[in-house]
Design a protein around this motif. Sequence first.
Motif, PDB file in Angstrom:
ATOM      1  N   ALA A 176       7.546  -8.155  14.014  1.00 46.72           N
ATOM      2  CA  ALA A 176       7.159  -7.910  12.618  1.00 46.72           C
ATOM      3  C   ALA A 176       7.446  -9.187  11.846  1.00 46.72           C
ATOM      4  O   ALA A 176       8.606  -9.571  11.659  1.00 46.72           O
ATOM      5  N   ASP A 177       6.408  -9.856  11.410  1.00 42.85           N
ATOM      6  CA  ASP A 177       6.540 -11.181  10.824  1.00 42.85           C
ATOM      7  C   ASP A 177       7.063 -11.128   9.387  1.00 42.85           C
ATOM      8  O   ASP A 177       6.510 -10.428   8.542  1.00 42.85           O
ATOM      9  N   ASP A 178       8.122 -11.878   9.126  1.00 40.43           N
ATOM     10  CA  ASP A 178       8.705 -11.970   7.779  1.00 40.43           C
ATOM     11  C   ASP A 178       9.269 -10.640   7.275  1.00 40.43           C
ATOM     12  O   ASP A 178       9.285 -10.393   6.070  1.00 40.43           O
ATOM     13  N   LEU A 179       9.711  -9.785   8.159  1.00 43.72           N
ATOM     14  CA  LEU A 179      10.296  -8.512   7.744  1.00 43.72           C
ATOM     15  C   LEU A 179      11.733  -8.742   7.296  1.00 43.72           C
ATOM     16  O   LEU A 179      12.583  -9.135   8.092  1.00 43.72           O
ATOM     17  N   GLY A 180      12.000  -8.490   6.024  1.00 40.41           N
ATOM     18  CA  GLY A 180      13.334  -8.720   5.480  1.00 40.41           C
ATOM     19  C   GLY A 180      14.286  -7.575   5.756  1.00 40.41           C
ATOM     20  O   GLY A 180      13.884  -6.477   6.144  1.00 40.41           O
ATOM     21  N   TRP A 181      15.565  -7.820   5.539  1.00 44.27           N
ATOM     22  CA  TRP A 181      16.614  -6.827   5.793  1.00 44.27           C
ATOM     23  C   TRP A 181      16.354  -5.550   5.010  1.00 44.27           C
ATOM     24  O   TRP A 181      16.535  -4.443   5.516  1.00 44.27           O
ATOM     25  N   ALA A 182      15.914  -5.678   3.782  1.00 46.35           N
ATOM     26  CA  ALA A 182      15.699  -4.511   2.920  1.00 46.35           C
ATOM     27  C   ALA A 182      14.275  -3.976   2.996  1.00 46.35           C
ATOM     28  O   ALA A 182      13.906  -3.111   2.201  1.00 46.35           O
ATOM     29  N   ASN A 183      13.483  -4.485   3.950  1.00 48.25           N
ATOM     30  CA  ASN A 183      12.105  -4.014   4.096  1.00 48.25           C
ATOM     31  C   ASN A 183      11.990  -2.826   5.028  1.00 48.25           C
ATOM     32  O   ASN A 183      10.886  -2.442   5.422  1.00 48.25           O
ATOM     33  N   LEU A 184      13.112  -2.230   5.418  1.00 49.07           N
ATOM     34  CA  LEU A 184      13.123  -1.009   6.208  1.00 49.07           C
ATOM     35  C   LEU A 184      13.529   0.162   5.315  1.00 49.07           C
ATOM     36  O   LEU A 184      14.525   0.073   4.581  1.00 49.07           O
ATOM     37  N   GLY A 185      12.767   1.256   5.393  1.00 48.78           N
ATOM     38  CA  GLY A 185      13.103   2.418   4.584  1.00 48.78           C
ATOM     39  C   GLY A 185      14.490   2.955   4.870  1.00 48.78           C
ATOM     40  O   GLY A 185      15.181   3.449   3.968  1.00 48.78           O
ATOM     41  N   SER A 186      14.932   2.841   6.139  1.00 45.98           N
ATOM     42  CA  SER A 186      16.249   3.372   6.511  1.00 45.98           C
ATOM     43  C   SER A 186      17.392   2.569   5.903  1.00 45.98           C
ATOM     44  O   SER A 186      18.546   3.008   5.931  1.00 45.98           O
ATOM     45  N   ARG A 187      17.109   1.389   5.380  1.00 48.14           N
ATOM     46  CA  ARG A 187      18.146   0.597   4.721  1.00 48.14           C
ATOM     47  C   ARG A 187      18.204   0.871   3.217  1.00 48.14           C
ATOM     48  O   ARG A 187      19.091   0.375   2.528  1.00 48.14           O
ATOM     49  N   ARG A 188      17.259   1.637   2.722  1.00 50.13           N
ATOM     50  CA  ARG A 188      17.215   1.936   1.293  1.00 50.13           C
ATOM     51  C   ARG A 188      17.977   3.218   0.982  1.00 50.13           C
ATOM     52  O   ARG A 188      18.040   4.145   1.797  1.00 50.13           O
ATOM     53  N   THR A 189      18.534   3.271  -0.199  1.00 50.86           N
ATOM     54  CA  THR A 189      19.231   4.466  -0.654  1.00 50.86           C
ATOM     55  C   THR A 189      18.694   4.841  -2.032  1.00 50.86           C
ATOM     56  O   THR A 189      17.839   4.154  -2.574  1.00 50.86           O
ATOM     57  N   ALA A 190      19.196   5.907  -2.580  1.00 50.65           N
ATOM     58  CA  ALA A 190      18.810   6.304  -3.938  1.00 50.65           C
ATOM     59  C   ALA A 190      20.018   6.271  -4.862  1.00 50.65           C
ATOM     60  O   ALA A 190      20.086   6.992  -5.858  1.00 50.65           O
ATOM     61  N   GLU A 191      20.983   5.407  -4.531  1.00 50.79           N
ATOM     62  CA  GLU A 191      22.226   5.361  -5.288  1.00 50.79           C
ATOM     63  C   GLU A 191      22.044   4.775  -6.685  1.00 50.79           C
ATOM     64  O   GLU A 191      22.795   5.080  -7.599  1.00 50.79           O
ATOM     65  N   THR A 192      21.063   3.915  -6.853  1.00 52.50           N
ATOM     66  CA  THR A 192      20.771   3.334  -8.163  1.00 52.50           C
ATOM     67  C   THR A 192      19.285   3.474  -8.435  1.00 52.50           C
ATOM     68  O   THR A 192      18.490   3.748  -7.525  1.00 52.50           O
ATOM     69  N   ALA A 193      18.889   3.260  -9.668  1.00 50.70           N
ATOM     70  CA  ALA A 193      17.473   3.344 -10.024  1.00 50.70           C
ATOM     71  C   ALA A 193      16.666   2.285  -9.271  1.00 50.70           C
ATOM     72  O   ALA A 193      15.542   2.545  -8.826  1.00 50.70           O
ATOM     73  N   GLU A 194      17.268   1.106  -9.109  1.00 47.46           N
ATOM     74  CA  GLU A 194      16.573   0.037  -8.396  1.00 47.46           C
ATOM     75  C   GLU A 194      16.373   0.393  -6.926  1.00 47.46           C
ATOM     76  O   GLU A 194      15.311   0.162  -6.350  1.00 47.46           O
ATOM     77  N   GLU A 195      17.419   0.948  -6.297  1.00 47.30           N
ATOM     78  CA  GLU A 195      17.312   1.334  -4.897  1.00 47.30           C
ATOM     79  C   GLU A 195      16.336   2.492  -4.715  1.00 47.30           C
ATOM     80  O   GLU A 195      15.606   2.560  -3.722  1.00 47.30           O
ATOM     81  N   ALA A 196      16.330   3.397  -5.640  1.00 48.10           N
ATOM     82  CA  ALA A 196      15.386   4.520  -5.572  1.00 48.10           C
ATOM     83  C   ALA A 196      13.956   4.012  -5.630  1.00 48.10           C
ATOM     84  O   ALA A 196      13.075   4.497  -4.909  1.00 48.10           O
ATOM     85  N   GLN A 197      13.708   3.029  -6.485  1.00 50.37           N
ATOM     86  CA  GLN A 197      12.379   2.433  -6.576  1.00 50.37           C
ATOM     87  C   GLN A 197      12.032   1.733  -5.267  1.00 50.37           C
ATOM     88  O   GLN A 197      10.918   1.856  -4.747  1.00 50.37           O
ATOM     89  N   GLY A 198      12.998   0.996  -4.713  1.00 52.50           N
ATOM     90  CA  GLY A 198      12.763   0.310  -3.441  1.00 52.50           C
ATOM     91  C   GLY A 198      12.488   1.284  -2.314  1.00 52.50           C
ATOM     92  O   GLY A 198      11.613   1.053  -1.476  1.00 52.50           O
ATOM     93  N   TRP A 199      13.222   2.392  -2.294  1.00 45.99           N
ATOM     94  CA  TRP A 199      13.018   3.404  -1.255  1.00 45.99           C
ATOM     95  C   TRP A 199      11.624   4.009  -1.358  1.00 45.99           C
ATOM     96  O   TRP A 199      10.953   4.238  -0.348  1.00 45.99           O
ATOM     97  N   ALA A 200      11.168   4.258  -2.577  1.00 47.85           N
ATOM     98  CA  ALA A 200       9.837   4.851  -2.778  1.00 47.85           C
ATOM     99  C   ALA A 200       8.723   3.915  -2.330  1.00 47.85           C
ATOM    100  O   ALA A 200       7.656   4.356  -1.916  1.00 47.85           O
ATOM    101  N   GLU A 201       8.972   2.617  -2.387  1.00 47.83           N
ATOM    102  CA  GLU A 201       7.944   1.637  -2.040  1.00 47.83           C
ATOM    103  C   GLU A 201       7.997   1.220  -0.565  1.00 47.83           C
ATOM    104  O   GLU A 201       7.101   0.521  -0.096  1.00 47.83           O
ATOM    105  N   THR A 202       9.035   1.611   0.147  1.00 47.12           N
ATOM    106  CA  THR A 202       9.234   1.132   1.519  1.00 47.12           C
ATOM    107  C   THR A 202       8.974   2.261   2.506  1.00 47.12           C
ATOM    108  O   THR A 202       9.808   3.151   2.675  1.00 47.12           O
TER     109      THR A 202
END
Length: 270
Positions: free
Chosen positions: A4-30
Amino acid sequence: MIVADDLGWANLGSRRTAETAEEAQGWAETHTPNLDALRSEGISLERHYATSSSCSLWSGRLPTHVTHGDLSVNHQMLWNKKDNNSGFDGIPRAMTGLGTKMKQAGYETHFIGKWDAGWATPEHTPLGRGFDSFLGFLQAENDYWSKDRGPLKYLLDVCLNKFRDFVLFNATYRGGVTGSIATELGCNATLVQDKPFTALGCDMDNRSKCLPDSCYEEAMFLQHAKQILRKVDTNRSKPLFLTFAHHLPHAPMQVPHSFLQKLLGCLGVI
């Protein structure tokens, strides 16, 4: 082997949480359910680093041991005529790569996707590195829809610039992906090479006309991978080593319209 080319650490849904509004947004997009499943069912190496992964992966060498960048000599051709072993952009010709070792071990070898480990001469391409076939592109970021060289346009070689992106090489054919080959790969549309499209695959001059999802580069790669696997299922005379080097999520940032609609739906926008 899947890359997977250029896949960042936070580009996996399993690394996202809903602990903050920012993380919730990231989880929804990943949305990476398959990669998440591989991570949960396999082994995740949390401290495993590499630079210039294409060269490192195929040669087993540190990036400093392969040539990359301005050679200062005849840069237009990426060729130092005083050094015909290492004087090219990419892995030196004398280095033995992973594909060659697998071939020597008796494997049937195939490469699909992004190469970007050298293309100055045929010896630098996947066919010169031990792979029986190659469907993909040689440089860093071609266009997902038109399949041309994209914004970089630096595919230069010592064969008078005969190489082109989005090609098919195998035992019987070596050249660009023609309309008939594209149809076999699921893209039943007029050949779109070098024609400008929007990021969603629509005609730049008439945005009401869009290519089907099956003409998206990644969809064509997947179709070809399935063809190889079906052949192996019916003829297992040799073990298989298939490398699927995805272009995603590398630039240019282009996706099928259907995927965008799906993402917007998950975000509650539509």
